[in-house]
Motif scaffolding. Structure first.
Motif, PDB file in Angstrom:
ATOM      1  N   GLU A 120       0.842  -1.206   0.000  1.00  0.00           N
ATOM      2  CA  GLU A 120       0.000   0.000   0.000  1.00  0.00           C
ATOM      3  C   GLU A 120       0.876   1.254   0.000  1.00  0.00           C
ATOM      4  O   GLU A 120       0.516   2.270  -0.598  1.00  0.00           O
ATOM      5  CB  GLU A 120      -0.987  -0.019   1.182  1.00  0.00           C
ATOM      6  N   GLU A 158      -7.345  -6.114  -2.151  1.00  0.00           N
ATOM      7  CA  GLU A 158      -8.359  -5.117  -1.867  1.00  0.00           C
ATOM      8  C   GLU A 158      -7.773  -3.700  -1.864  1.00  0.00           C
ATOM      9  O   GLU A 158      -8.266  -2.805  -2.535  1.00  0.00           O
ATOM     10  CB  GLU A 158      -8.980  -5.417  -0.508  1.00  0.00           C
ATOM     11  N   LEU A 159      -6.667  -3.534  -1.113  1.00  0.00           N
ATOM     12  CA  LEU A 159      -6.026  -2.216  -1.000  1.00  0.00           C
ATOM     13  C   LEU A 159      -5.515  -1.722  -2.356  1.00  0.00           C
ATOM     14  O   LEU A 159      -5.715  -0.567  -2.731  1.00  0.00           O
ATOM     15  CB  LEU A 159      -4.825  -2.298  -0.051  1.00  0.00           C
ATOM     16  N   GLY A 161      -6.465  -2.623  -5.299  1.00  0.00           N
ATOM     17  CA  GLY A 161      -7.556  -2.390  -6.242  1.00  0.00           C
ATOM     18  C   GLY A 161      -8.148  -1.004  -6.116  1.00  0.00           C
ATOM     19  O   GLY A 161      -8.798  -0.506  -7.045  1.00  0.00           O
ATOM     20  N   GLU A 162      -7.903  -0.369  -4.981  1.00  0.00           N
ATOM     21  CA  GLU A 162      -8.457   0.973  -4.752  1.00  0.00           C
ATOM     22  C   GLU A 162      -7.386   2.044  -4.850  1.00  0.00           C
ATOM     23  O   GLU A 162      -7.581   3.167  -4.392  1.00  0.00           O
ATOM     24  CB  GLU A 162      -9.080   1.028  -3.342  1.00  0.00           C
ATOM     25  N   GLY A 164      -6.100   3.646  -7.344  1.00  0.00           N
ATOM     26  CA  GLY A 164      -6.148   4.641  -8.413  1.00  0.00           C
ATOM     27  C   GLY A 164      -5.746   4.080  -9.755  1.00  0.00           C
ATOM     28  O   GLY A 164      -5.304   2.932  -9.863  1.00  0.00           O
ATOM     29  N   SER A 168      -2.111  -1.266 -10.651  1.00  0.00           N
ATOM     30  CA  SER A 168      -2.946  -2.465 -10.762  1.00  0.00           C
ATOM     31  C   SER A 168      -2.386  -3.553  -9.855  1.00  0.00           C
ATOM     32  O   SER A 168      -1.177  -3.650  -9.647  1.00  0.00           O
ATOM     33  CB  SER A 168      -3.090  -2.929 -12.210  1.00  0.00           C
TER      34      SER A 168
END
Ligand SMILES: [Zn+2]
Length: 415
Positions: A120, A158-159, A161-162, A164, A168
């Motif tokens: 992340e 999950e992290l 995927g969010e 931006g 990817s």
């Protein structure tokens, strides 16, 4: 919608304009000019080329640059790398990755494939730097439970995927010796279910191959295939010891091999991934630097020369690879999964480089041959990603702070 128009860029012997709208190339050609209100950039004859793709790295390992101590692989990992990695924080990874992104932007790489702790933090650094990355948390269940590994894999998807549009997610099982058979099978199923790629180190050392045969009765590529991990979503880093049967299987399954010649030479793995054999078998191939801990540079344009030379040298044949083929590998044109698409075309992402028009390395002879055999990343003048100018005139805003903050984090880790 904001638009960027590049004027008077040199492409294939003519001066062209490139108009970028909404992060994509809307028009490219000799007749293309700026519309009222566009941000314009006068290339003044600089060479327009597609950017490079670094198919395998551990970006935040810039923190470890220069502290490898010229050690063999296992003592290097056990004494220098793993004890420090156990202490890493997200902030360390953020700054290490920012430094890596700065180096990549300066040397012409606009997309990279990454496997590292605190993914992340890597994603945040990538978004702040403005380049693109496919990121995976390193997955292993040797020394920890499979349950722990699985929840880490699911949480990272999950992290990421969010994170931006520039980021990817991927699944990144470290290797066949750090992940159990059951967990590899589970990762293969999760990759199919979520349609996310897998990055894994494969066939880096001869010992890995011998151990695989001893434990599973087959060579590494056949082992992965048995577990459902060898397919068109798989990126295999290294592939130094793949034999002809493995190359044929990898080609048939549509997986990609990313070769990292400089890291392989620095760690003295003793062999060379054979590009001519891989190409003849129909394998998709990309080029990577591996982490700055084992290279120590992320200058892919410099590694490109080493890639071409070692192919010629290992084959004892100067025709083993030609400049155009080496350039195609470095720009991702030989491995669609790496994400290059059809660069410099209408509708493609507005990612490209302008190379200094009067660079001595590029002034005489064929541009592609010059790029492979004479140039390094120092010829990059301007880097554009998603229609945003990240570097212009070799000046990268905020570079001084990035270097200082990363050096401070590295000192804090005792490096
Ligand atoms: Zn690696």
């Amino acid at each position: 919608m904001s638009a960027l128009t590049v004027l008077a860029a040199e492409l294939g012997g003519e001066r062209v304009g490139v108009r970028c709208v909404g992060g994509r190339i809307e028009a490219i050609g000799p007749e293309v000019g700026a519309a009222p209100g566009d941000e314009t950039l006068d290339a003044a004859g600089a060479h327009l080329v597609p950017p490079l793709i670094n198919g395998h790295t551990h970006a935040a390992m810039t923190l470890f640059r220069g502290s490898g101590g010229d050690l063999p692989l296992m003592p290097w990992l056990e004494e220098r790398i793993w004890p420090v990695e156990a202490k890493l924080t997200g902030e360390d990874v953020y700054w290490g990755t920012r430094l890596a992104c700065a180096e990549m932007i300066r040397t012409g790489t606009t997309r990279f494939w990454d496997m590292y702790w605190h993914p992340e933090a890597t994603a945040r650094a990538v978004a702040d730097a403005g380049i693109r990355a496919t990121i995976g948390a390193p997955l292993f269940d040797v020394g920890r439970s499979a349950e722990e590994m699985r929840s880490s894999a699911l949480a990272s998807l999950e992290l990421l995927g969010e994170a931006g549009p520039l980021v990817s997610p991927a699944l990144a099982p470290h290797s066949i010796y750090m992940v159990s058979e059951n967990s590899l099978r589970w990762i293969g199923e999760l990759s199919a279910e979520r349609q996310v790629p897998i990055q894994i180190h494969l066939s880096e050392t001869q010992k890995e191959v011998e151990d695989c045969i001893a434990a599973h009765g087959v060579r590494p590529a056949f082992y992965l295939d048995r577990l459902g991990v060898l397919n068109e979503r798989a990126v295999l880093a290294h592939g130094v010891w793949l034999d002809p049967e493995e190359l044929a299987l990898i080609a048939e399954r549509g997986a990609t091999v990313v070769t990292n010649p400089v890291a392989n030479m620095k760690l003295a793995v003793g062999g060379v991934f054979s590009h001519p054999a891989a190409r003849a078998a129909g394998v998709q191939v990309g080029l990577g630097t591996d982490g700055a801990g084992s290279n120590d540079s992320l200058n892919l344009l410099a590694d490109l020369k080493t890639f071409a030379l070692i192919q010629k040298h290992a084959a004892a044949d100067p025709t083993a690879i030609e400049a155009a083929e080496a350039w195609a590998v470095a720009t991702g044109a030989r491995a669609p999964l790496l994400g290059a698409g059809a660069p410099l075309s209408v509708g493609a992402p507005a990612d490209f480089l302008l190379l200094t028009a009067d660079a001595p390395e590029l002034g005489v002879g064929d541009l592609t041959a010059d790029l492979v055999y004479a140039a390094s990343g120092a010829v990059v003048d301007t880097t554009v990603v998603a229609g945003r100018t990240l570097m212009r005139g070799g000046e990268l805003p905020g570079l001084g702070e990035t270097v200082a903050r990363t050096a401070e984090r590295a000192r804090g880790l005792g490096l």
